[in-house]
Design a protein around this motif. Structure first.
Motif, PDB file in Angstrom:
ATOM      1  N   ASP A   1      75.663  77.424 128.245  1.00 29.20           N
ATOM      2  CA  ASP A   1      75.003  76.480 127.346  1.00 29.20           C
ATOM      3  C   ASP A   1      73.740  77.062 126.719  1.00 29.20           C
ATOM      4  O   ASP A   1      73.029  76.364 125.995  1.00 29.20           O
ATOM      5  CB  ASP A   1      74.638  75.191 128.103  1.00 29.20           C
ATOM      6  CG  ASP A   1      75.871  74.465 128.613  1.00 29.20           C
ATOM      7  OD1 ASP A   1      76.927  74.602 127.973  1.00 29.20           O
ATOM      8  OD2 ASP A   1      75.775  73.766 129.646  1.00 29.20           O
TER       9      ASP A   1
ATOM     10  N   ARG B   1      65.591  77.604 131.709  1.00 30.97           N
ATOM     11  CA  ARG B   1      66.941  77.973 132.125  1.00 30.97           C
ATOM     12  C   ARG B   1      67.274  77.538 133.544  1.00 30.97           C
ATOM     13  O   ARG B   1      68.393  77.744 134.017  1.00 30.97           O
ATOM     14  CB  ARG B   1      67.115  79.495 131.985  1.00 30.97           C
ATOM     15  CG  ARG B   1      67.284  79.902 130.531  1.00 30.97           C
ATOM     16  CD  ARG B   1      66.856  81.321 130.288  1.00 30.97           C
ATOM     17  NE  ARG B   1      67.038  81.657 128.868  1.00 30.97           N
ATOM     18  CZ  ARG B   1      66.209  81.278 127.901  1.00 30.97           C
ATOM     19  NH1 ARG B   1      65.154  80.541 128.201  1.00 30.97           N
ATOM     20  NH2 ARG B   1      66.426  81.605 126.639  1.00 30.97           N
TER      21      ARG B   1
ATOM     22  N   ILE C   1      70.438  75.207 134.222  1.00 35.48           N
ATOM     23  CA  ILE C   1      71.296  75.153 133.030  1.00 35.48           C
ATOM     24  C   ILE C   1      72.399  76.195 133.149  1.00 35.48           C
ATOM     25  O   ILE C   1      72.146  77.347 133.517  1.00 35.48           O
ATOM     26  CB  ILE C   1      70.470  75.410 131.749  1.00 35.48           C
ATOM     27  CG1 ILE C   1      69.442  74.297 131.552  1.00 35.48           C
ATOM     28  CG2 ILE C   1      71.381  75.508 130.540  1.00 35.48           C
ATOM     29  CD1 ILE C   1      68.565  74.506 130.338  1.00 35.48           C
TER      30      ILE C   1
ATOM     31  N   VAL D   1      71.194  75.454 123.776  1.00 40.69           N
ATOM     32  CA  VAL D   1      69.811  75.111 124.115  1.00 40.69           C
ATOM     33  C   VAL D   1      68.844  75.849 123.189  1.00 40.69           C
ATOM     34  O   VAL D   1      67.870  75.272 122.695  1.00 40.69           O
ATOM     35  CB  VAL D   1      69.515  75.460 125.584  1.00 40.69           C
ATOM     36  CG1 VAL D   1      68.026  75.285 125.884  1.00 40.69           C
ATOM     37  CG2 VAL D   1      70.332  74.580 126.515  1.00 40.69           C
TER      38      VAL D   1
END
Length: 309
Positions: A89, A82, A85, A93
């Protein structure tokens, strides 16, 4: 509450966060790039055989290291996935990873890789100084001299590696979270309120730290190696490999002992070398980082309180 009546908690710095472990659970809290805090919770898998081994002196240390490597790898994987990110999202993922392989298979792979990585690193850290010390035998001929030179080389490797990696911005932040983890544990053990102000007032050093353990493996190893020959070279290498579990087991007991005597004026100095090393492996955290560490620890306390033991 008296210290002996308290549960003993440990922790680990991860990418942009902190993981804490209790008797039954491990919990991580990480800071996302939108400044929110996200948690990852994992029950500790109990195995009857491992539980029995954890009660055996000099064996329990090796068991604890293996379990810490497995549990820590899951949380580290969670944080690295993570890192950078956008939280929006996450669902995409997660879906992509689910399509790649099952969660069980992933965890098994991560656990095996974590243990193997530790073992490979330990073997390299053990054998390279042996080979370098052997090249200096014309200058240091006796077994005692060889062991001392080998230990000095190992110590220099350790200090140099930690110092160099600490210069990178990424690792510096990890070391700051490491400091935040220690401050929270110290606050809890010293009955200091788990607020940013209270935690900040605490030391970033702690006697039970894994950094201290690594240093003790160098010191303990030196004394154990005095008992075995340094030549021929092949026997020295075999001895070092076979003695790895012994060094780890005794070093763990030494680490536990230094924690027990840390409040005794004279004996507290025994743990100081490990604390000095932590001056490299921990950094003063920011208030935001302390907040994440507090959040992680409070979540663990809440889960442990609500779990029947």
């Amino acid at each position: 509450m008296k210290e002996k009546e308290r549960a003993i908690y440990g922790g680990q710095a991860i990418v942009e966060g902190v993981m804490f472990g209790g008797k039954k659970h491990t919990v991580s809290a990480i800071r996302r790039n939108d400044h929110s805090i996200q948690y990852f919770e994992e029950p500790i898998q109990t195995n009857p055989t491992m539980q029995k081994l954890k009660k055996v002196p000099f064996v329990r240390g090796v068991v604890a290291i293996i379990q810490a490597s497995i549990n820590g790898s899951k949380h580290l994987n969670f944080s690295t996935e993570r890192y950078g990110i956008d939280p929006n999202d996450d669902e995409q993922v997660a879906l992509e990873r689910e399509n790649q392989k099952s969660t069980i298979a992933t965890y098994i792979g991560i656990s095996v890789l974590a243990v193997l990585s530790f073992l490979v690193g330990k073997v390299i850290f053990t054998l390279v100084p042996v080979l370098l010390a052997a090249t200096l035998r014309p200058f240091f001929e006796t077994d005692v001299q060889q062991v001392i030179v080998e230990s000095i080389i190992k110590l220099l490797f350790l200090l140099t590696y930690i110092y160099l990696v600490s210069l990178t911005p990424f690792i510096k932040r990890v070391f700051q979270y490491h400091g935040a983890e220690h401050k929270v544990i110290n606050a809890f053990e010293n009955n200091v309120p788990l607020t940013v102000e209270g935690v900040r007032s605490q030391s970033r050093l702690h006697y039970r730290c894994g950094s201290s353990f690594i240093l003790f493996t160098v010191i303990v190893g030196m004394f154990i190696y005095f008992l075995v020959p340094t030549s021929p070279l092949w026997l020295r290498i075999v001895d070092r490999l076979l003695l790895i579990p012994v060094v780890l087991g005794i070093s763990f007991e030494v680490l536990q002992l230094t924690n027990k005597v840390r409040h005794i004026p004279v004996l507290k100095w025994v743990g100081y070398p490990g604390l000095w090393l932590q001056l490299l492996t921990t950094k003063e955290p920011s208030d935001d980082q302390i907040e994440v560490s507090i959040a992680s620890f409070n979540r663990l306390l809440e889960i442990e309180k609500n779990t029947k033991i």
